[in-house]
Motif scaffolding. Structure first.
Motif, PDB file in Angstrom:
ATOM      1  N   ILE B  73       0.865  -1.183   0.000  1.00 39.93           N
ATOM      2  CA  ILE B  73       0.000   0.000   0.000  1.00 39.93           C
ATOM      3  C   ILE B  73       0.901   1.233   0.000  1.00 39.93           C
ATOM      4  O   ILE B  73       1.806   1.339   0.825  1.00 39.93           O
ATOM      5  CB  ILE B  73      -0.873   0.062   1.281  1.00 39.93           C
ATOM      6  N   THR B  74       0.636   2.141  -0.934  1.00 41.81           N
ATOM      7  CA  THR B  74       1.371   3.404  -0.946  1.00 41.81           C
ATOM      8  C   THR B  74       0.367   4.535  -0.785  1.00 41.81           C
ATOM      9  O   THR B  74      -0.604   4.612  -1.532  1.00 41.81           O
ATOM     10  CB  THR B  74       2.143   3.597  -2.267  1.00 41.81           C
ATOM     11  N   THR B  75       0.598   5.399   0.212  1.00 40.01           N
ATOM     12  CA  THR B  75      -0.231   6.598   0.368  1.00 40.01           C
ATOM     13  C   THR B  75       0.584   7.783  -0.139  1.00 40.01           C
ATOM     14  O   THR B  75       1.762   7.642  -0.477  1.00 40.01           O
ATOM     15  CB  THR B  75      -0.608   6.829   1.843  1.00 40.01           C
ATOM     16  N   ILE B  76      -0.026   8.960  -0.133  1.00 40.48           N
ATOM     17  CA  ILE B  76       0.686  10.146  -0.617  1.00 40.48           C
ATOM     18  C   ILE B  76       1.999  10.330   0.145  1.00 40.48           C
ATOM     19  O   ILE B  76       2.998  10.785  -0.412  1.00 40.48           O
ATOM     20  CB  ILE B  76      -0.214  11.407  -0.488  1.00 40.48           C
ATOM     21  N   GLU B  77       2.026   9.935   1.409  1.00 45.40           N
ATOM     22  CA  GLU B  77       3.242  10.095   2.221  1.00 45.40           C
ATOM     23  C   GLU B  77       4.400   9.276   1.659  1.00 45.40           C
ATOM     24  O   GLU B  77       5.563   9.627   1.859  1.00 45.40           O
ATOM     25  CB  GLU B  77       2.988   9.669   3.676  1.00 45.40           C
ATOM     26  N   GLY B  78       4.085   8.172   0.959  1.00 45.85           N
ATOM     27  CA  GLY B  78       5.141   7.308   0.457  1.00 45.85           C
ATOM     28  C   GLY B  78       5.408   7.481  -1.022  1.00 45.85           C
ATOM     29  O   GLY B  78       6.275   6.799  -1.592  1.00 45.85           O
ATOM     30  N   LEU B  79       4.659   8.373  -1.673  1.00 54.38           N
ATOM     31  CA  LEU B  79       4.783   8.477  -3.134  1.00 54.38           C
ATOM     32  C   LEU B  79       6.179   8.912  -3.577  1.00 54.38           C
ATOM     33  O   LEU B  79       6.739   8.364  -4.525  1.00 54.38           O
ATOM     34  CB  LEU B  79       3.729   9.464  -3.691  1.00 54.38           C
ATOM     35  N   ALA B  80       6.745   9.892  -2.883  1.00 47.48           N
ATOM     36  CA  ALA B  80       8.041  10.439  -3.321  1.00 47.48           C
ATOM     37  C   ALA B  80       9.111   9.352  -3.350  1.00 47.48           C
ATOM     38  O   ALA B  80      10.014   9.382  -4.191  1.00 47.48           O
ATOM     39  CB  ALA B  80       8.453  11.582  -2.406  1.00 47.48           C
ATOM     40  N   ASP B  81       8.992   8.367  -2.452  1.00 50.58           N
ATOM     41  CA  ASP B  81      10.009   7.308  -2.388  1.00 50.58           C
ATOM     42  C   ASP B  81       9.911   6.333  -3.554  1.00 50.58           C
ATOM     43  O   ASP B  81      10.773   5.476  -3.716  1.00 50.58           O
ATOM     44  CB  ASP B  81       9.871   6.516  -1.084  1.00 50.58           C
ATOM     45  N   ALA B  83      10.021   7.221  -6.652  1.00 51.15           N
ATOM     46  CA  ALA B  83      10.704   7.809  -7.814  1.00 51.15           C
ATOM     47  C   ALA B  83      11.973   8.473  -7.318  1.00 51.15           C
ATOM     48  O   ALA B  83      12.068   8.830  -6.146  1.00 51.15           O
ATOM     49  CB  ALA B  83       9.796   8.840  -8.481  1.00 51.15           C
ATOM     50  N   PRO B  84      12.961   8.643  -8.213  1.00 52.01           N
ATOM     51  CA  PRO B  84      14.170   9.333  -7.779  1.00 52.01           C
ATOM     52  C   PRO B  84      13.871  10.794  -7.421  1.00 52.01           C
ATOM     53  O   PRO B  84      12.871  11.336  -7.885  1.00 52.01           O
ATOM     54  CB  PRO B  84      15.088   9.256  -9.008  1.00 52.01           C
ATOM     55  N   ALA B 155       3.317  14.007 -16.408  1.00 48.20           N
ATOM     56  CA  ALA B 155       3.477  12.822 -17.255  1.00 48.20           C
ATOM     57  C   ALA B 155       4.728  12.948 -18.122  1.00 48.20           C
ATOM     58  O   ALA B 155       5.470  11.981 -18.301  1.00 48.20           O
ATOM     59  CB  ALA B 155       2.232  12.641 -18.133  1.00 48.20           C
ATOM     60  N   ALA B 156       4.970  14.150 -18.605  1.00 48.56           N
ATOM     61  CA  ALA B 156       6.128  14.355 -19.482  1.00 48.56           C
ATOM     62  C   ALA B 156       7.433  14.048 -18.742  1.00 48.56           C
ATOM     63  O   ALA B 156       8.432  13.696 -19.355  1.00 48.56           O
ATOM     64  CB  ALA B 156       6.135  15.791 -20.003  1.00 48.56           C
ATOM     65  N   ARG B 157       7.417  14.180 -17.422  1.00 43.98           N
ATOM     66  CA  ARG B 157       8.646  13.948 -16.645  1.00 43.98           C
ATOM     67  C   ARG B 157       8.662  12.580 -15.978  1.00 43.98           C
ATOM     68  O   ARG B 157       9.562  12.269 -15.205  1.00 43.98           O
ATOM     69  CB  ARG B 157       8.773  15.027 -15.571  1.00 43.98           C
ATOM     70  N   MET B 158       7.615  11.802 -16.202  1.00 47.39           N
ATOM     71  CA  MET B 158       7.544  10.471 -15.549  1.00 47.39           C
ATOM     72  C   MET B 158       8.183   9.400 -16.415  1.00 47.39           C
ATOM     73  O   MET B 158       8.008   9.418 -17.616  1.00 47.39           O
ATOM     74  CB  MET B 158       6.089  10.103 -15.283  1.00 47.39           C
TER      75      MET B 158
END
Ligand code: FES
Ligand code: FES
Lengths: 794, 158
Positions: B73-81, B83-84, B155-158
């Protein structure tokens, strides 16, 4: 000058210098403020400074032309004459507690910008928080009517300017020089010899032991570097990382989830819970208690509160609107309508009467964050945490409910997840306090979403009739009669007005609060001969509040309805005169600022371009809150668009494909925030005209969640939304939070009428269509959460 | 009381709670993970949108007992982790365009946006207007136009 602000770089604020001289050589006005006693520099200014000169109130054709709601709200600050304070810390930051409430409109950011400007400090070093309820501020702690910036702009600037002046003086002593030889650069004081000290270094030296009155001049607007530059919200990073805390996210010891089982009819009340002991034994449940609005249950999780509510067997008293439906209320409004003064005349070739008669359904002002409040009520004190726009009123109400003195009640004001008028009332704070008192434990009380449109605050149903009389081709009279179910102003807005009753324009003598607010907000800026706009409300004589409905003002108050009926009429007048709608408006508008915004949208929106059948443009203007807006809408009403099938719980309907907004708000503090407010107001206007309303049937509002209450969704959003800021060189900031709502609602209605060739008379358009949803159960009052979420992943 | 185990933002997490409590309340009321917001509790408003094994889901509509110990489970708190860099590119796009107003819906909006971009990529295409029209997340502050712009930029940067 006009400009469109999109995707611009961050505001500067730390790379420019300021000296005290004013190159223009003009003598500028001196303001007075105070240095307060403190361990670090603490300065203050009087909120009463908001009105720089004595108000002249000429009588005019319409009250709001010369003295509007903002003036009245601002004047209500004068007799209280209370102080706002800025403190400079040893870390070199400026701290300020704003006696207003952030609910998403961006006032914490714009206030930080104003302080940064005058103090010559980077915006990032200004910490603005929300003040707790401060009863001594009386009517001056209420956020509404788009009044925040207008009423606090000058006092905050004065306080910040005094702080800078005191820091310069402290530095002058330290460097052994004169203050006028020093400059400030982004939070540092320097002289020409290379001496420098940060504000933090000087904060203690500049502090005073006794209160001292000082005079100061403000920075000339020509030297602004922060005000007027696009600034992103200061809480933006917290919002996108999940760190931003709303009331429901706070951890207060023992404040467990609490929810209320509510009556099936609007404003019903509980008689008794029949199966209390069964409910008390349910998993997770800790307490059950009856409060005036229903049966409150406290449990380990909100899910267990929902389970408990669904099992409750409660006997109810019906609400006092139990016999009412949309049709009966409309009949009541029709009976209350006052006659139009000018007779209907039709003399072919000489006199022609143009009429509009519109009905506006009930609407819910609920925000996305449901009403939520934490309460810890003890024997001799109470503490509340909640998003509240009128915290002083909530403090008084909670004190009364709990049998405490107001000074024993602490109200912590928390950033709200949207308001739109919803959080002017402290209904949630009162319920939480009542539940906490009855249970003897702290509670975190949250409304279920289903409760909001059914029991929450509503914009009351109204009719708006317009009669315009054209004599010899010229508009000789324009009458508008707006008739509404009584609006509840008991959140303090009304007190604000009565507190300045003597200052109000004499034309308002004998008006009710609603009529006064109507007169203070409505302006018809056209040369249409005799212009007369009037509100009357249904009410039983002697009643100040219509107890049948939880009513309340919603974003832009009366304007979306009033402007829609008026602008539809203007289009009819243009058609009668065989004139283009923009040309006709330009020929009749009085105010050059309104003309400028209208010309702007006509140009940028390519007004008059050829469009396929079933699609059309529409345009409308609105003047209010010291500013004005024009909106150009393109709408697609072709069957392929209207009948788009995007699945259940989805109202598609006509689509606004493009929106072009031009705004002249007076002095612009933060163009990026202003643009956001215009976009948001536009999305509201689209919903008000096309989709969002409450249906009243037998004392029940049928809508219960976002799959019934059709606020604008992505499939209703224009493909292009443009905001153009038109600068009129005003030195007074106007209100932004509501400015685009009324003009958008009206422009969408005009576009719809032109695209369909019809004369729409019931708003929103969706309201009279067959119900697009199956009403959720009334008993139990909350729906169960589904369990099939894992089948709906993507 | 049954023990429930799943992987939350990269860490194996065990809680004692009944099977039928929805995941949203386990996250918010028991674990104190408050990024996912409550806006309806019936899988309509999408304010609670989070990820399960990289796909968008709505924890208000899933029983905690239906999670498996390996479910991530990923919440907004874990989203940054996931991706680099300091922030996920979608969060950065949200900052660049100053999307948020009150911010209440925005954790859910961002989680939905990330999943949507991944989904259309799996289908071998890029985001179109019709994909944006299909997003069900409500924003009562009406930030929709900036959300549309931000998703394209993110999206362009993902
Ligand atoms: S709270 Fe989960 S979708 Fe609304
Ligand atoms: S930013 Fe307020 S609900 Fe979306």
């Amino acid at each position: 000058m006009t400009d469109t602000f999109r995707h611009e770089p961050e505001a500067r604020g730390d790379d420019t210098t300021t000296t005290d001289g004013d190159a223009s050589g003009l003598r500028r006005r001196t303001f007075m403020g105070w240095v307060l006693a403190g361990t670090t520099l603490t300065v203050a200014a009087d909120l009463g400074l908001a009105r720089p000169a004595a108000a002249v109130i000429p009588s005019g054709p319409q009250v709001a032309d010369v003295y509007d709601l903002e003036d009245a709200q601002t004047d209500s600050a004068l007799p209280t004459s209370q102080l706002i304070q800025i403190t400079i810390t040893e870390q070199g930051t400026a701290e300020f507690e704003l006696p207003r409430t952030e609910v998403g409109q961006g006032i914490l950011t714009s206030t930080a910008m104003i302080i940064a400007e005058e103090l010559d400090l980077p915006v990032s070093k200004v910490k603005v928080t929300m003040a707790k309820a401060r009863p001594e501020l009386l009517f001056n702690q209420l956020t509404g009517g788009s009044n925040t910036t207008f009423s606090t702009y000058t006092p905050i600037r004065v306080a910040a300017a005094i702080a800078r002046q005191q820091l310069l003086e402290a530095a002058a002593i330290l460097f052994g020089t004169n203050a006028d030889r020093l400059i400030t650069v982004g939070g540092v004081v320097r002289d020409t010899l290379g001496n420098e000290a940060t504000y933090g270094d000087l904060a203690v030296d500049a502090a005073k032991q006794v209160v001292e009155a000082v005079e100061v001049v403000l920075r000339p607007e020509s030297k602004f570097r922060t005000i007027g530059k696009p600034q992103s919200r200061l809480d933006a990073r917290d919002a996108v990382t999940g760190k931003k805390k709303f009331t429901g996210d706070l951890k207060v010891k023992d404040a467990l989830p609490t929810m209320v089982c509510r009556p099936p009819t609007h404003r019903g009340s509980p008689q008794a819970l029949q199966n209390q002991s069964q409910i008390e034994r349910m998993p997770g449940v800790t307490h059950v208690a009856q409060i005036p609005t229903g049966i409150a249950v406290r449990a380990k999780t909100f899910g267990q509160c929902i389970d408990a509510i669904r099992k409750m067997q409660v006997t109810w008293n019906p609400g006092s609107a139990a016999a009412e439906s949309d049709e009966t209320i409309l009949a009541e409004l029709r009976a209350a309508e006052i006659p139009l003064a000018v007779p209907e005349v039709d003399l072919p070739g000489v006199v022609k009467t143009v009429e509009t008669d519109c009905v506006f359904a009930f609407k819910s002002s609920a925000a996305l964050e449901p009403y939520t409040a934490i309460a810890d009520v003890r024997e001799d004190s109470a503490e509340i945490w909640a998003g509240l726009k009128a915290p002083i009123v909530a403090q008084q109400d909670v004190a009364r409910d709990c049998g405490l003195s107001p000074s024993a009640v602490t109200i912590n004001v928390i950033t709200g997840g949207g308001s739109f008028g919803h959080k002017l009332f402290g209904d949630h704070a009162r319920e939480a306090a009542q539940a906490s008192k009855a249970m003897g434990v702290p509670v975190k009380l949250m409304w279920h979403r289903a409760d909001e449109p059914r029991q929450g605050r509503l914009h009351p149903m109204a009719t708006s009739r317009v009669r315009a009389t054209v004599v010899g081709g010229e508009v000789a009279a324009f009458e508008q009669r707006h008739t509404s179910i009584l609006m509840d102003w008991s959140h303090g807005f009304g007190d604000q007005l009565t507190s300045v009753a003597d200052e109000l324009p004499p034309q308002l003598g004998g008006y009710t609060i609603s009529q006064s607010i109507f007169a203070l907000t409505q302006q018809l800026p056209y040369n249409f001969g005799v212009v007369d706009q009037l509100l009357n409300e249904t009410l039983t004589p002697g009643d100040a509040v219509d107890e049948r409905f939880a009513s309340g003002s919603m974003r832009n108050i009366y304007s979306p309805d009033v402007r829609t009926a008026a602008e539809l009429t203007v289009d009819k007048l243009a058609k009668l005169a065989k004139k283009d709608p923009v040309e006709f408006r330009l020929a009749h508008l009085k105010d050059p600022r309104v003309k400028a915004v209208l010309r702007k949208v006509a140009k940028e929106g390519n007004w008059g371009r050829r469009m396929p059948a079933g699609t059309a443009q529409g345009v409308a203007i609105h003047k209010e809150y010291k500013g004005c807006t024009a909106v150009l809408i393109e709408i697609d009403c072709r069957p392929a668009t209207v009948n788009r099938n995007l699945g259940p719980e989805t109202v598609t309907g006509p689509r606004v494909t493009k929106a072009v907004i031009a705004v002249d708000p007076g002095l612009v503090i933060n163009p990026r925030g202003l643009e956001a407010q215009m976009i948001g107001g536009c999305m509201d206007g689209i919903a008000l005209t096309l989709t969002s309303s409450n249906h009243l049937r037998d004392g029940r509002f049928l809508e219960a969640s976002w799959d019934n209450y059709f606020y604008t969704r992505q499939w209703n959003v224009p493909f292009e939304t443009e905001v153009h800021i038109v600068d009129s060189d005003s030195d007074t900031p106007g209100g932004a939070g509501e400015a685009a709502t009324g003009s958008t609602a009206a422009a969408v209605a005009c576009a719809y009428a032109r695209a369909t060739g019809t004369n729409p008379t019931y708003f929103p358009i969706q309201h009279e269509k067959p119900l697009a949803f199956k009403p959720k159960s009334f008993e139990p009052s909350v729906p169960q959460s589904p369990t099939n979420g894992l089948n709906r992943t993507y | 009381m049954p023990k429930q185990t799943f992987v939350l933002n990269g860490r194996t997490t065990t809680v004692n709670v009944a099977d039928d409590v929805r995941v949203l309340w386990v996250l918010r009321d028991i674990l104190g993970v408050t990024g996912p917001k409550y806006g309806c509790g019936i899988n309509v408003c999408k304010a609670c949108t989070s990820h399960i094994n990289g796909k968008a889901f709505n924890p208000c509509a899933v029983r905690v007992g239906d999670l498996k110990p390996k479910d991530r489970i990923t919440t907004i708190e874990g989203l940054a982790d996931t991706a680099p860099g300091d922030l996920h590119p979608m969060q950065q796009a949200w900052l660049d365009l100053d999307v948020s107003q009150c911010g209440y819906c925005q954790p859910g909006q961002i989680m939905a946006a990330v999943a949507l971009v991944k989904k259309v990529r799996r289908e071998g295409r890029e985001i179109q207007e019709s994909d944006l029209d299909g997003i069900r997340n409500i924003c009562r502050c009406g930030t929709y136009p900036r959300i549309r712009d931000a998703i394209r930029q993110g999206a362009a940067r993902m």
